[in-house]
Design a protein around this motif. Structure first.
Motif, PDB file in Angstrom:
ATOM      1  N   VAL A 409       0.872  -1.176   0.000  1.00 28.07           N
ATOM      2  CA  VAL A 409       0.000   0.000   0.000  1.00 28.07           C
ATOM      3  C   VAL A 409       0.902   1.216   0.000  1.00 28.07           C
ATOM      4  CG1 VAL A 409      -1.832   1.278   1.160  1.00 28.07           C
ATOM      5  CG2 VAL A 409      -1.791  -1.231   1.286  1.00 28.07           C
ATOM      6  N   PHE A 410       0.964   1.896  -1.160  1.00 20.66           N
ATOM      7  CA  PHE A 410       1.825   3.054  -1.294  1.00 20.66           C
ATOM      8  C   PHE A 410       1.007   4.339  -1.335  1.00 20.66           C
ATOM      9  CE2 PHE A 410       4.902  -0.043  -3.358  1.00 20.66           C
ATOM     10  CZ  PHE A 410       5.705  -0.118  -2.225  1.00 20.66           C
ATOM     11  N   GLN A 411       1.709   5.452  -1.315  1.00 22.86           N
ATOM     12  CA  GLN A 411       1.031   6.746  -1.302  1.00 22.86           C
ATOM     13  C   GLN A 411       0.252   6.981  -2.588  1.00 22.86           C
ATOM     14  OE1 GLN A 411       3.787   9.893  -0.494  1.00 22.86           O
ATOM     15  NE2 GLN A 411       4.242   9.213   1.581  1.00 22.86           N
ATOM     16  N   ASN A 412       0.839   6.652  -3.719  1.00 24.70           N
ATOM     17  CA  ASN A 412       0.182   6.878  -5.000  1.00 24.70           C
ATOM     18  C   ASN A 412      -0.652   5.648  -5.354  1.00 24.70           C
ATOM     19  OD1 ASN A 412       1.453   9.390  -5.336  1.00 24.70           O
ATOM     20  ND2 ASN A 412       3.295   8.392  -6.110  1.00 24.70           N
ATOM     21  N   VAL A 413      -1.956   5.769  -5.182  1.00 26.75           N
ATOM     22  CA  VAL A 413      -2.876   4.652  -5.438  1.00 26.75           C
ATOM     23  C   VAL A 413      -3.376   4.740  -6.879  1.00 26.75           C
ATOM     24  CG1 VAL A 413      -5.057   3.584  -4.803  1.00 26.75           C
ATOM     25  CG2 VAL A 413      -3.582   4.576  -3.042  1.00 26.75           C
ATOM     26  N   TYR A 414      -3.272   3.632  -7.605  1.00 34.67           N
ATOM     27  CA  TYR A 414      -3.818   3.606  -8.965  1.00 34.67           C
ATOM     28  C   TYR A 414      -4.992   2.635  -8.999  1.00 34.67           C
ATOM     29  CZ  TYR A 414      -4.343   3.561 -13.977  1.00 34.67           C
ATOM     30  OH  TYR A 414      -4.864   3.691 -15.238  1.00 34.67           O
ATOM     31  N   LEU A 415      -6.120   3.128  -9.489  1.00 31.90           N
ATOM     32  CA  LEU A 415      -7.297   2.292  -9.671  1.00 31.90           C
ATOM     33  C   LEU A 415      -7.615   2.192 -11.155  1.00 31.90           C
ATOM     34  CD1 LEU A 415      -9.647   3.567  -6.796  1.00 31.90           C
ATOM     35  CD2 LEU A 415      -7.938   1.743  -6.743  1.00 31.90           C
ATOM     36  N   PHE A 416      -8.096   1.025 -11.563  1.00 32.29           N
ATOM     37  CA  PHE A 416      -8.459   0.816 -12.958  1.00 32.29           C
ATOM     38  C   PHE A 416      -9.838   1.424 -13.233  1.00 32.29           C
ATOM     39  CE2 PHE A 416      -5.796  -2.716 -11.524  1.00 32.29           C
ATOM     40  CZ  PHE A 416      -4.744  -2.601 -12.412  1.00 32.29           C
ATOM     41  N   ASN A 417     -10.070   1.772 -14.477  1.00 32.15           N
ATOM     42  CA  ASN A 417     -11.363   2.335 -14.854  1.00 32.15           C
ATOM     43  C   ASN A 417     -12.399   1.217 -14.964  1.00 32.15           C
ATOM     44  OD1 ASN A 417     -13.352   4.095 -15.636  1.00 32.15           O
ATOM     45  ND2 ASN A 417     -12.662   4.246 -17.763  1.00 32.15           N
ATOM     46  N   ARG A 418     -12.622   0.574 -13.838  1.00 27.57           N
ATOM     47  CA  ARG A 418     -13.595  -0.519 -13.755  1.00 27.57           C
ATOM     48  C   ARG A 418     -14.409  -0.328 -12.488  1.00 27.57           C
ATOM     49  NH1 ARG A 418      -9.931  -5.731 -15.742  1.00 27.57           N
ATOM     50  NH2 ARG A 418      -9.405  -4.868 -17.793  1.00 27.57           N
ATOM     51  N   SER A 419     -15.222  -1.316 -12.184  1.00 28.23           N
ATOM     52  CA  SER A 419     -16.095  -1.165 -11.026  1.00 28.23           C
ATOM     53  C   SER A 419     -15.302  -1.243  -9.726  1.00 28.23           C
ATOM     54  CB  SER A 419     -17.155  -2.265 -11.030  1.00 28.23           C
ATOM     55  OG  SER A 419     -16.570  -3.523 -10.738  1.00 28.23           O
ATOM     56  N   VAL A 420     -15.955  -0.799  -8.645  1.00 26.10           N
ATOM     57  CA  VAL A 420     -15.336  -0.866  -7.324  1.00 26.10           C
ATOM     58  C   VAL A 420     -14.989  -2.312  -6.980  1.00 26.10           C
ATOM     59  CG1 VAL A 420     -15.675  -0.408  -4.867  1.00 26.10           C
ATOM     60  CG2 VAL A 420     -16.575   1.195  -6.563  1.00 26.10           C
ATOM     61  N   LEU A 421     -15.926  -3.222  -7.238  1.00 29.01           N
ATOM     62  CA  LEU A 421     -15.685  -4.641  -6.934  1.00 29.01           C
ATOM     63  C   LEU A 421     -14.478  -5.181  -7.687  1.00 29.01           C
ATOM     64  CD1 LEU A 421     -19.174  -6.435  -6.759  1.00 29.01           C
ATOM     65  CD2 LEU A 421     -17.505  -6.139  -4.938  1.00 29.01           C
ATOM     66  N   VAL A 445     -15.188   0.557   2.578  1.00 29.18           N
ATOM     67  CA  VAL A 445     -15.509   0.872   1.191  1.00 29.18           C
ATOM     68  C   VAL A 445     -17.005   0.724   0.938  1.00 29.18           C
ATOM     69  CG1 VAL A 445     -15.033   0.279  -1.235  1.00 29.18           C
ATOM     70  CG2 VAL A 445     -13.202   0.161   0.443  1.00 29.18           C
ATOM     71  N   ASP A 446     -17.696  -0.062   1.761  1.00 31.53           N
ATOM     72  CA  ASP A 446     -19.143  -0.214   1.595  1.00 31.53           C
ATOM     73  C   ASP A 446     -19.854   1.131   1.723  1.00 31.53           C
ATOM     74  OD1 ASP A 446     -18.362  -0.088   4.221  1.00 31.53           O
ATOM     75  OD2 ASP A 446     -19.856  -1.519   4.950  1.00 31.53           O
ATOM     76  N   GLU A 447     -19.283   2.020   2.561  1.00 36.59           N
ATOM     77  CA  GLU A 447     -19.871   3.354   2.694  1.00 36.59           C
ATOM     78  C   GLU A 447     -19.760   4.138   1.385  1.00 36.59           C
ATOM     79  OE1 GLU A 447     -17.807   5.167   5.876  1.00 36.59           O
ATOM     80  OE2 GLU A 447     -18.419   3.692   7.393  1.00 36.59           O
ATOM     81  N   ILE A 448     -18.664   3.924   0.674  1.00 39.48           N
ATOM     82  CA  ILE A 448     -18.474   4.593  -0.622  1.00 39.48           C
ATOM     83  C   ILE A 448     -19.464   4.038  -1.645  1.00 39.48           C
ATOM     84  CG2 ILE A 448     -16.815   5.064  -2.465  1.00 39.48           C
ATOM     85  CD1 ILE A 448     -14.576   4.575  -0.430  1.00 39.48           C
ATOM     86  N   ALA A 449     -19.584   2.709  -1.677  1.00 34.38           N
ATOM     87  CA  ALA A 449     -20.455   2.075  -2.672  1.00 34.38           C
ATOM     88  C   ALA A 449     -21.907   2.518  -2.519  1.00 34.38           C
ATOM     89  CB  ALA A 449     -20.348   0.555  -2.568  1.00 34.38           C
ATOM     90  N   ASP A 457     -21.015  -1.684  -8.719  1.00 34.59           N
ATOM     91  CA  ASP A 457     -20.702  -1.822 -10.144  1.00 34.59           C
ATOM     92  C   ASP A 457     -20.328  -0.502 -10.801  1.00 34.59           C
ATOM     93  OD1 ASP A 457     -21.253  -4.583 -10.122  1.00 34.59           O
ATOM     94  OD2 ASP A 457     -23.411  -4.179 -10.275  1.00 34.59           O
ATOM     95  N   THR A 458     -20.187   0.561 -10.026  1.00 32.56           N
ATOM     96  CA  THR A 458     -19.835   1.868 -10.579  1.00 32.56           C
ATOM     97  C   THR A 458     -18.365   1.891 -11.006  1.00 32.56           C
ATOM     98  OG1 THR A 458     -21.429   2.957  -9.128  1.00 32.56           O
ATOM     99  CG2 THR A 458     -19.741   4.339 -10.150  1.00 32.56           C
ATOM    100  N   ALA A 459     -18.126   2.279 -12.262  1.00 32.23           N
ATOM    101  CA  ALA A 459     -16.746   2.459 -12.727  1.00 32.23           C
ATOM    102  C   ALA A 459     -16.159   3.698 -12.053  1.00 32.23           C
ATOM    103  CB  ALA A 459     -16.705   2.615 -14.238  1.00 32.23           C
ATOM    104  N   VAL A 460     -14.917   3.586 -11.583  1.00 32.06           N
ATOM    105  CA  VAL A 460     -14.332   4.657 -10.771  1.00 32.06           C
ATOM    106  C   VAL A 460     -13.539   5.667 -11.606  1.00 32.06           C
ATOM    107  CG1 VAL A 460     -14.213   3.187  -8.740  1.00 32.06           C
ATOM    108  CG2 VAL A 460     -12.233   3.323 -10.283  1.00 32.06           C
ATOM    109  N   GLY A 464      -9.049   6.108 -10.908  1.00 30.22           N
ATOM    110  CA  GLY A 464      -9.922   6.352  -9.760  1.00 30.22           C
ATOM    111  C   GLY A 464     -10.310   7.811  -9.639  1.00 30.22           C
ATOM    112  N   ALA A 465     -10.429   8.499 -10.803  1.00 32.43           N
ATOM    113  CA  ALA A 465     -10.646   9.950 -10.796  1.00 32.43           C
ATOM    114  C   ALA A 465     -11.958  10.360 -10.136  1.00 32.43           C
ATOM    115  CB  ALA A 465     -10.610  10.476 -12.237  1.00 32.43           C
ATOM    116  N   SER A 466     -12.967   9.470 -10.118  1.00 31.17           N
ATOM    117  CA  SER A 466     -14.263   9.853  -9.542  1.00 31.17           C
ATOM    118  C   SER A 466     -14.297   9.720  -8.022  1.00 31.17           C
ATOM    119  CB  SER A 466     -15.374   8.990 -10.159  1.00 31.17           C
ATOM    120  OG  SER A 466     -15.208   7.628  -9.815  1.00 31.17           O
TER     121      SER A 466
END
Length: 578
Positions: A409-421, A445-449, A457-460, A464-466
């Motif tokens: 777990v690093f400072q710069n987090v990268y998320l894919f443009n896919r769903s939260v799950l 994370v359930d609070e975010i969902a 199923d929301t794409a982030v 993870g820009a959203s």
């Protein structure tokens, strides 16, 4: 140049390459024979010798269909090799990228890498699929015609044969001016691609500083440099193309002059002269075609150089045999490392993290703290000394074995443009939805969902820009929780979060690190104080080590650091009334 590209053809298609080249040569010779046969056919027709005309026409009727049939076979073979090459070469590049040190990617331009894997591979594929046939035809047909003309008129044949090396030298001169300009255009285009990508991904930051449109100097400069490089390439290639074309036309004029001279001197008939001029024009056409394709050929050769250079990047040596991990400990044994030769980041670093304990690394910026985590995960190999994870040198463990023991777990987090799950499931692809949601709940994370439009199923968005910074960290922690690795490498990233987000992320971190072996680059005072061991680093060395109480009692650099952070934590802004 062609050899460079064919060296990249995958092994399973390499066996087809000699067959392709043989068919190209045979087709070109049939085409040259058809051109040469035009002379006796036309001469016999003008002379009224229909018998001879039919005999020569019969030979021509064999050469033309043979050329057409071989052309079809060549096209099929070229496409088969080319398409297979594109898929195979991109797969090979992907496998090679997977084997490169993880630290290699930290210094790379994403735009350049994308351009290389997509556009440069396509340029190499295009040469194999159809350019090589046109280029070889442009060389073999004129030479075949020149040799065939020996049986018609040796003077015309000699002129053709003398013209070939002269045209080759002109083409070689044109190539020299092109290569440097093409390399500059590639660099400028890669930089422009990266800036466009940055422009799309960093809109909030850019807009907050007014760096959009004409205000984005980095993007404007990159696009301007790309236009400048493209213009330079055009200026470098056009003169060579023009000179080559003029030389080709000059050769044609010389051939016509020789033919006319033969007619006026009575050496050949007018009928033969007409036939020779027709064949001379056929001799010139492939040369013109070769001149027009020269730029595409040089582009493909430059692309092959870049692909070859990437494939030559040294990979991390991989262990040949599996190892059985022992207790989840981490040991640095006299480790020294530098990202560049002569610039050491770590110098003779030694420490042990016992299984189930937490070691906090603190110190000023640039001390080498994050580098310790990267070496433990084998982003790079140490220049000297050893790094051991679970009792084995990281260099003696296959990558999947080593990384299977680590949660990062690093400072710069990268998320894919896919769903939260899907982003959480990246931590363990075979996990069930229930397991994913359990890890997500532990990291809140359930609070975010719940607030997202499509829930889980929301794409982030790209990267993870959203999501906010704290929300991205929660997803990252959930991903690490799902992986459930025994060793956690944590570069805390809570210092830039608001108090509410920080509190939620900290709870997730506590859940992640419970009963695990932890190395944490610590920023929070609570994390530092509760660590089993604290390492204070400065200038790439461990200058103090011990528990929180021991280091405070030492009253050294750690104590000064602690006191300064403690005072800073009490700062607040107050309104001042006049």
């Amino acid at each position: 140049m062609i050899r460079k590209v064919f060296a990249l053809v995958p092994r399973e298609y390499a066996a087809l390459t000699p067959r392709l080249l043989f068919v190209i040569v045979l087709q070109a010779l049939c085409q040259a024979a058809a051109y040469v046969l035009l002379v006796p056919v036309l001469e016999a027709l003008f002379d009224g010798d229909t018998g001879a005309a039919w005999r020569w026409a019969a030979a021509l009727a064999v050469a033309v269909p043979a050329s057409l049939a071989l052309g079809f076979v060549q096209a099929v073979l070229g496409l088969r090799i080319g398409v297979g090459m594109q898929q195979g070469l991109q797969t090979r590049l992907g496998d090679h990228l997977n084997a490169l040190p993880l630290g290699w990617f930290e210094t790379q331009n994403a735009g350049a890498l994308s351009r290389l894997v997509v556009e440069n591979v396509r340029e190499c594929q295009g040469l194999v699929a159809y350019l090589v046939a046109k280029m070889l035809t442009g060389v073999i047909v004129p030479l075949g015609v020149a040799v065939g003309m020996l049986f018609v008129d040796w003077r015309i044949s000699l002129a053709m044969l003398l013209a070939a090396p002269a045209l080759y030298l002109v083409n070689l001169w044109a190539n020299r001016s092109y290569a440097g300009s093409d390399a500059k255009l590639h660099e400028a285009s890669a930089e422009a691609n990266a800036r466009v990508l940055e422009f799309a991904q960093a809109q909030p930051v850019l807009r907050s500083f007014g760096a959009v449109g004409a205000g984005n100097k980095a993007l404007d400069s990159a696009l301007a440099q790309q236009r400048k490089a493209a213009s330079a390439l055009l200026l470098a290639s056009v003169p060579g193309l023009i000179v080559f074309s003029l030389c080709v036309q000059a050769v044609f004029l010389v051939l016509v002059y020789l033919v006319v001279g033969q007619v006026t001197g009575g050496s050949i008939t007018a009928a033969a002269a007409i036939a020779l001029i027709a064949v001379s024009s056929r001799f010139i056409e492939p040369l013109n075609q070769a001149a027009q394709l020269g730029t595409a050929l040089r582009t493909a050769a430059a692309a092959a150089d870049r692909v070859t250079a990437l494939l030559a990047e040294p990979t991390l040596p991989q262990a040949d045999s599996e190892v059985t991990p022992g207790a989840p400990s981490v040991v640095f044994d006299n480790v020294s490392f530098g990202y560049r030769t002569g610039a050491q980041v770590l110098s003779e670093v030694s420490f042990t993290v016992e299984a189930g304990t937490t070691t906090a690394i603190v110190g000023p910026s640039g001390a080498g703290k994050s580098t310790v985590l990267r070496l433990a995960a084998r982003f790079h190999d140490a220049d000297s000394g050893r790094v051991l994870v679970s009792g084995h040198d990281v260099r003696e463990q296959p990558s999947h074995t080593l990384l299977g023991q680590l949660s990062l777990v690093f400072q710069n987090v990268y998320l894919f443009n896919r769903s939260v799950l899907e982003n959480i499931r990246a931590g363990r692809p075979d996990a069930t939805d229930e397991q994913v949601r359990e890890a997500a709940a532990a990291a809140r994370v359930d609070e975010i969902a719940q607030r997202l439009p499509d829930g889980w199923d929301t794409a982030v968005g790209e990267g993870g820009a959203s999501l906010s910074g704290g929300e991205r960290q929660r997803v990252s922690i959930a991903r690490a929780l799902l992986k459930d690795a025994p060793v956690v490498l944590l570069d805390e990233a809570t210092s830039a979060l608001d108090p509410q987000s920080e509190a939620v992320v900290v709870r997730g971190v506590h859940e992640l690190t419970r009963d695990r072996t932890v190395i944490v680059v610590a920023h929070r005072l609570a994390t530092i104080a509760h660590a089993d061991q604290i390492l204070f680093m400065a200038a790439g060395r461990i200058v103090e080590r011990g528990t929180h109480e021991e280091l405070l009692a030492l009253d050294g650099r750690y104590a000064a650091f602690w006191n300064e952070r403690t005072r800073a934590s009490g700062w607040r802004l107050e309104s001042v009334h006049a």
